[in-house]
Design an enzyme around this catalytic site. Structure first.
Site, PDB file in Angstrom:
ATOM      1  N   CYS A 166      32.617  34.212  33.703  1.00  0.00           N
ATOM      2  CA  CYS A 166      32.880  32.499  33.734  1.00  0.00           C
ATOM      3  C   CYS A 166      33.833  32.387  32.545  1.00  0.00           C
ATOM      4  O   CYS A 166      33.353  32.789  31.302  1.00  0.00           O
ATOM      5  CB  CYS A 166      31.624  31.782  33.729  1.00  0.00           C
ATOM      6  SG  CYS A 166      30.750  32.180  35.319  1.00  0.00           S
TER       7      CYS A 166
ATOM      8  N   ARG B 116      39.255  37.483  32.108  1.00  0.00           N
ATOM      9  CA  ARG B 116      37.870  37.828  31.994  1.00  0.00           C
ATOM     10  C   ARG B 116      37.134  38.209  33.182  1.00  0.00           C
ATOM     11  O   ARG B 116      35.952  38.887  33.201  1.00  0.00           O
ATOM     12  CB  ARG B 116      37.294  36.412  31.467  1.00  0.00           C
ATOM     13  CG  ARG B 116      37.573  36.233  30.131  1.00  0.00           C
ATOM     14  CD  ARG B 116      37.121  34.695  29.518  1.00  0.00           C
ATOM     15  NE  ARG B 116      35.865  34.552  29.550  1.00  0.00           N
ATOM     16  CZ  ARG B 116      34.852  34.662  28.486  1.00  0.00           C
ATOM     17  NH1 ARG B 116      35.602  34.958  27.575  1.00  0.00           N
ATOM     18  NH2 ARG B 116      33.684  34.317  28.600  1.00  0.00           N
TER      19      ARG B 116
ATOM     20  N   TRP C 218      32.475  33.368  37.769  1.00  0.00           N
ATOM     21  CA  TRP C 218      32.333  34.965  38.303  1.00  0.00           C
ATOM     22  C   TRP C 218      30.803  34.815  38.784  1.00  0.00           C
ATOM     23  O   TRP C 218      29.797  34.434  38.128  1.00  0.00           O
ATOM     24  CB  TRP C 218      32.357  35.910  37.022  1.00  0.00           C
ATOM     25  CG  TRP C 218      32.173  37.347  37.455  1.00  0.00           C
ATOM     26  CD1 TRP C 218      33.449  38.247  37.775  1.00  0.00           C
ATOM     27  CD2 TRP C 218      31.140  38.196  37.214  1.00  0.00           C
ATOM     28  NE1 TRP C 218      32.582  39.220  38.063  1.00  0.00           N
ATOM     29  CE2 TRP C 218      31.576  39.525  37.629  1.00  0.00           C
ATOM     30  CE3 TRP C 218      29.805  37.997  36.778  1.00  0.00           C
ATOM     31  CZ2 TRP C 218      30.498  40.582  37.586  1.00  0.00           C
ATOM     32  CZ3 TRP C 218      28.942  38.842  36.721  1.00  0.00           C
ATOM     33  CH2 TRP C 218      29.249  40.208  37.157  1.00  0.00           C
TER      34      TRP C 218
ATOM     35  N   ASN D  78      29.024  28.590  31.471  1.00  0.00           N
ATOM     36  CA  ASN D  78      29.054  29.911  31.562  1.00  0.00           C
ATOM     37  C   ASN D  78      27.592  30.486  31.265  1.00  0.00           C
ATOM     38  O   ASN D  78      27.107  29.948  30.147  1.00  0.00           O
ATOM     39  CB  ASN D  78      30.162  30.150  30.282  1.00  0.00           C
ATOM     40  CG  ASN D  78      30.064  31.901  30.416  1.00  0.00           C
ATOM     41  OD1 ASN D  78      29.458  32.640  31.023  1.00  0.00           O
ATOM     42  ND2 ASN D  78      30.696  32.273  29.157  1.00  0.00           N
ATOM     43  N   GLY D  79      27.079  31.294  31.879  1.00  0.00           N
ATOM     44  CA  GLY D  79      25.831  31.891  31.380  1.00  0.00           C
ATOM     45  C   GLY D  79      24.838  31.856  32.539  1.00  0.00           C
ATOM     46  O   GLY D  79      25.300  31.676  33.946  1.00  0.00           O
TER      47      GLY D  79
ATOM     48  N   GLU E 224      34.687  58.887  30.118  1.00  0.00           N
ATOM     49  CA  GLU E 224      35.333  57.667  29.974  1.00  0.00           C
ATOM     50  C   GLU E 224      36.717  57.755  31.165  1.00  0.00           C
ATOM     51  O   GLU E 224      37.085  56.781  31.735  1.00  0.00           O
ATOM     52  CB  GLU E 224      36.116  57.684  28.749  1.00  0.00           C
ATOM     53  CG  GLU E 224      36.922  56.631  28.331  1.00  0.00           C
ATOM     54  CD  GLU E 224      36.525  55.068  28.685  1.00  0.00           C
ATOM     55  OE1 GLU E 224      35.488  54.820  28.882  1.00  0.00           O
ATOM     56  OE2 GLU E 224      37.365  54.351  28.524  1.00  0.00           O
TER      57      GLU E 224
ATOM     58  N   LYS F 101      37.388  55.017  34.094  1.00  0.00           N
ATOM     59  CA  LYS F 101      38.854  54.491  34.221  1.00  0.00           C
ATOM     60  C   LYS F 101      39.061  54.585  35.569  1.00  0.00           C
ATOM     61  O   LYS F 101      39.756  53.371  36.320  1.00  0.00           O
ATOM     62  CB  LYS F 101      39.883  55.100  33.366  1.00  0.00           C
ATOM     63  CG  LYS F 101      39.545  54.727  31.925  1.00  0.00           C
ATOM     64  CD  LYS F 101      40.092  53.308  31.402  1.00  0.00           C
ATOM     65  CE  LYS F 101      38.997  52.301  31.440  1.00  0.00           C
ATOM     66  NZ  LYS F 101      38.067  52.513  30.134  1.00  0.00           N
TER      67      LYS F 101
ATOM     68  N   GLU G  74      36.913  52.241  38.330  1.00  0.00           N
ATOM     69  CA  GLU G  74      36.919  50.870  38.209  1.00  0.00           C
ATOM     70  C   GLU G  74      38.269  50.158  38.264  1.00  0.00           C
ATOM     71  O   GLU G  74      38.367  49.306  39.103  1.00  0.00           O
ATOM     72  CB  GLU G  74      36.465  50.558  36.617  1.00  0.00           C
ATOM     73  CG  GLU G  74      37.439  50.638  35.570  1.00  0.00           C
ATOM     74  CD  GLU G  74      36.976  50.186  34.339  1.00  0.00           C
ATOM     75  OE1 GLU G  74      36.414  48.941  34.137  1.00  0.00           O
ATOM     76  OE2 GLU G  74      37.409  50.781  33.022  1.00  0.00           O
TER      77      GLU G  74
ATOM     78  N   HIS H 265      24.268  73.759  38.379  1.00  0.00           N
ATOM     79  CA  HIS H 265      23.091  73.203  38.491  1.00  0.00           C
ATOM     80  C   HIS H 265      23.065  72.415  39.773  1.00  0.00           C
ATOM     81  O   HIS H 265      22.068  71.246  39.872  1.00  0.00           O
ATOM     82  CB  HIS H 265      22.382  72.639  37.063  1.00  0.00           C
ATOM     83  CG  HIS H 265      22.423  73.686  36.203  1.00  0.00           C
ATOM     84  ND1 HIS H 265      21.584  74.898  36.117  1.00  0.00           N
ATOM     85  CD2 HIS H 265      22.941  73.861  35.111  1.00  0.00           C
ATOM     86  CE1 HIS H 265      21.433  75.371  35.204  1.00  0.00           C
ATOM     87  NE2 HIS H 265      22.265  74.970  34.452  1.00  0.00           N
TER      88      HIS H 265
ATOM     89  N   LYS I 280      35.765  41.023  32.164  1.00  0.00           N
ATOM     90  CA  LYS I 280      36.133  41.637  31.114  1.00  0.00           C
ATOM     91  C   LYS I 280      34.983  41.526  30.043  1.00  0.00           C
ATOM     92  O   LYS I 280      34.729  42.462  29.400  1.00  0.00           O
ATOM     93  CB  LYS I 280      37.512  40.889  30.614  1.00  0.00           C
ATOM     94  CG  LYS I 280      37.843  41.483  29.064  1.00  0.00           C
ATOM     95  CD  LYS I 280      38.518  42.852  29.331  1.00  0.00           C
ATOM     96  CE  LYS I 280      38.793  43.326  27.964  1.00  0.00           C
ATOM     97  NZ  LYS I 280      38.959  44.891  28.065  1.00  0.00           N
TER      98      LYS I 280
END
Ligand code: AGP
Length: 610
Positions: free
Chosen positions: A2, A27, A75, A100-101, A483, A487, A490, A506, A605
């Protein structure tokens, strides 16, 4: 996550609020809204599901005007992304709020307020806050007293902006656990989750501290601290300019940020190395002493930053001889710890506001660590303010949700830190000079790899119709494979897993067939021959390989093994360089698939909630 923007001014604030929301889009969010107090003292509101542009369209169709307003990108956490759940939330057309939160005790509060006869219009945790404030206003409180009384009862994390139709010209802001800045204009004030939102209107900011409540009017700012006492917070001038967060000719922020990496790495090195050695003062005046005394390192971070920590473990142990543990923050914060004496606690975060990483730092403070060190990209962030030692990455604003330049600059800062610590552990001056030399070469090497982009773009076409992929590496390249997989998944939504190549036999080898590409990072290091044997295991099962290697380490290119050659690089700095082609590959696959590269679905973000 948010985002909040609000303004109290003499001029019309709606355009400022909309531009602020656009600047917070990075964000991550799924709905947006704004509320302004109009000239007739009526709270007017627009809300829209989807992009800020949908909100802007609503505003252009039916403009609402006023000089006091609050706005929000949401969000979704509690309740789906619908118009009814979008902020601002209002109670009886009297008071409006953005949040926000997460309010953890919202169910108990909702129960109380429902019993008192208040109706609810959304499924959000936020609505209980505005209804509770309305309840206090109805009992005779002014807006500041009402916010004080209600926030004292809230459990969880919040940044709030609150306005009331009974108090035109007054904006109340409160912060606990979620970031909030006050922007200082000339005869006007603003609040926002991030300075980026307000750069077109001011570069002067006051950063609210934990527990602060700000009573804001057009020409006056009063801050109360967590104990309720009036407090002065310093005004800081941001060095960012309004265009720092613009795409500058690139199609996506992610592309711009990949291309900025050589400069960002060079800036992260600037003034921190001299005559073949690292200047420990780069981490602050106490750094030499604290690093010298450290006998172990505990690294805590999330996501991409966690991957940087995994690379650093190899460096701390092999270069500085310091035992090093790395853990994701969301796990670290919820388990008991045995902290060996003289352990340095190191957090990594681009934003410095990641809720899990911050909570882990706060938890660690009571556990007897020698010192806390933050490696971070945002100077005024909570993580920076709450750590003993700080090493800033100088990546500049990173807007794309997929972290790129923040990662490579974290690795740069980490290697500087390792070298600063290694000095007192007996690292030979000649070895330090070699590694400093390797660091100095990185910007040029990064540019050379970015120059391979057209060829990587060509390779990306093979991935567009794939559903699964495997990334392999060994040693310090294993976190780079992780990484690369992060990438790709996402931003392209292709399922991607990373494995240390020796682990294939394995289990994961069972997945290998011609339909699942296997991407490998294979610089010329001690493990490359073992890695090549692992690749043959893949080829023997009909797997298709894409290998990034240098001339000395490259396997023979065949119909089932494509090889892309990178410049030769020192083994220690190779993880930085081999990250670049994986970023470019993920980017071009996503572009070809037509996904929302900079704001991938479901992601944010800056993850300021747990
Ligand atoms: C990676 O591309 C993501 N953006 C994510 O994993 C990110 O690294 C994580 O959320 C941690 O963020 P931070 O570095 O701001 O703490």
């Amino acid at each position: 996550m948010c985002g909040i923007v609000a303004a109290v001014a003499e001029r019309e604030v709606s355009p400022i609020l909309l531009e602020g929301l656009r600047r917070l889009e990075y964000r991550g969010y799924d709905s947006a809204g704004l509320a302004v107090l109009d000239a007739d003292a009526r709270l007017q509101r627009h809300r829209a599901v989807g992009k800020v542009e949908a909100l802007a369209t609503a505003q252009s169709r039916q403009p609402i005007y006023g000089s006091l307003g609050i706005a929000h990108t949401r969000w979704a956490t509690h309740g789906a992304p619908t118009e009814a759940n979008a902020h601002p939330h209002m109670a009886s057309d009297d008071v409006a709020i953005v949040h926000n939160g997460i309010i953890e005790n919202h169910e108990a509060l909702r129960g109380e307020l429902t019993a008192a006869g208040y109706p609810f219009a959304s499924e959000t945790d936020t609505e209980v806050v505005v209804v509770a404030i309305h309840d206090r206003l109805a009992a005779g409180d002014d807006l500041l007293s009402a916010v004080k009384a209600v926030t004292a009862r809230l459990e969880g994390a919040f940044a709030l902006g609150v306005i009331s139709r009974h108090e035109p010209g007054r904006l109340i802001a409160a912060r606990r656990g979620s970031p909030l800045v006050v922007g200082i204009g000339i005869g006007e004030h603003f609040i926002a989750s991030d300075v980026a939102a307000l750069l077109p209107v001011t570069r002067d900011f006051v950063y609210l501290e934990e527990g602060d409540i700000a009573d804001i009017r057009r020409d006056r700012l009063q801050i109360l601290d967590a104990q309720g006492g009036a407090v002065e917070r310093p005004v800081k001038t941001s060095s960012l300019t309004a265009d720092a967060a613009e795409r500058g000719g690139y199609r996506h922020f992610m592309a711009k940020e990949i291309h900025e990496q050589s400069r960002a790495v060079a800036e992260t090195l600037e003034g921190r190395i001299s005559d073949g050695h690292v200047l420990p003062q780069a981490l602050g005046p106490q750094a030499a002493e604290l690093l010298g005394a450290a006998r172990r390192v505990q690294i805590v971070a999330c996501g991409t930053s966690y991957h940087a920590g995994l690379v650093a473990r190899y460096w701390f142990e092999s270069i500085a001889g310091l035992p090093c543990e790395v853990e994701v923050a969301s796990e670290y914060r919820y388990r008991p710890h045995v902290v060996p004496p003289d352990t340095l606690f190191l957090t990594l975060s681009q934003s410095g506001e990641t809720a899990d990483t911050l909570a882990a730092l706060r938890e660690a403070k009571g556990l007897g660590y020698k010192a806390t060190l933050a490696i971070c990209n945002v100077p005024e962030s909570s993580l920076v303010r709450e750590s003993d030692l700080v090493m800033m990455t100088r990546a500049g604003p990173e807007i794309g949700v997929a972290s790129t330049k923040a990662f490579t600059t974290q690795l740069t800062a980490l290697l500087l830190t390792v070298l600063a610590a290694a000095r007192s552990k007996g690292l030979a001056g000649s070895e330090e000079a070699t590694l400093v030399g390797a660091l100095r070469q990185l910007p040029r090497q990064i540019d050379a790899v970015v120059g391979l982009e057209p060829r990587i773009e060509g390779l990306a076409e093979q991935f567009v119709d794939k559903h699964h992929s495997l990334f392999l590496g060994r040693g310090s390249q294993y976190p780079i494979a992780m990484e690369g997989a992060l990438k790709l998944k996402e931003i392209s939504y292709i399922h991607a897993e990373a494995y240390p190549a020796g682990e294939l036999k394995h289990g994961p080898l069972a997945l290998v067939d011609a339909d699942m590409p296997v991407i490998t990072v294979a610089p010329n290091d001690d493990l490359v021959e073992k890695l090549k044997s692992n690749l043959q295991e893949v080829q023997a099962r009909g797997g298709r390989l894409l290998v990034f290697a240098d001339e000395a380490s490259a396997p023979a290119a065949t119909a089932d093994c494509q090889v892309m050659t990178l410049p030769a690089v020192h083994e220690v700095t190779a993880p930085l360089l081999y990250t670049i082609p994986l970023q470019l590959l993920a980017y071009h696959v996503a572009v070809l698939k037509g996904t929302d590269v900079d704001q991938p679905r479901n992601l944010a973000k800056s993850v300021t909630v747990e």
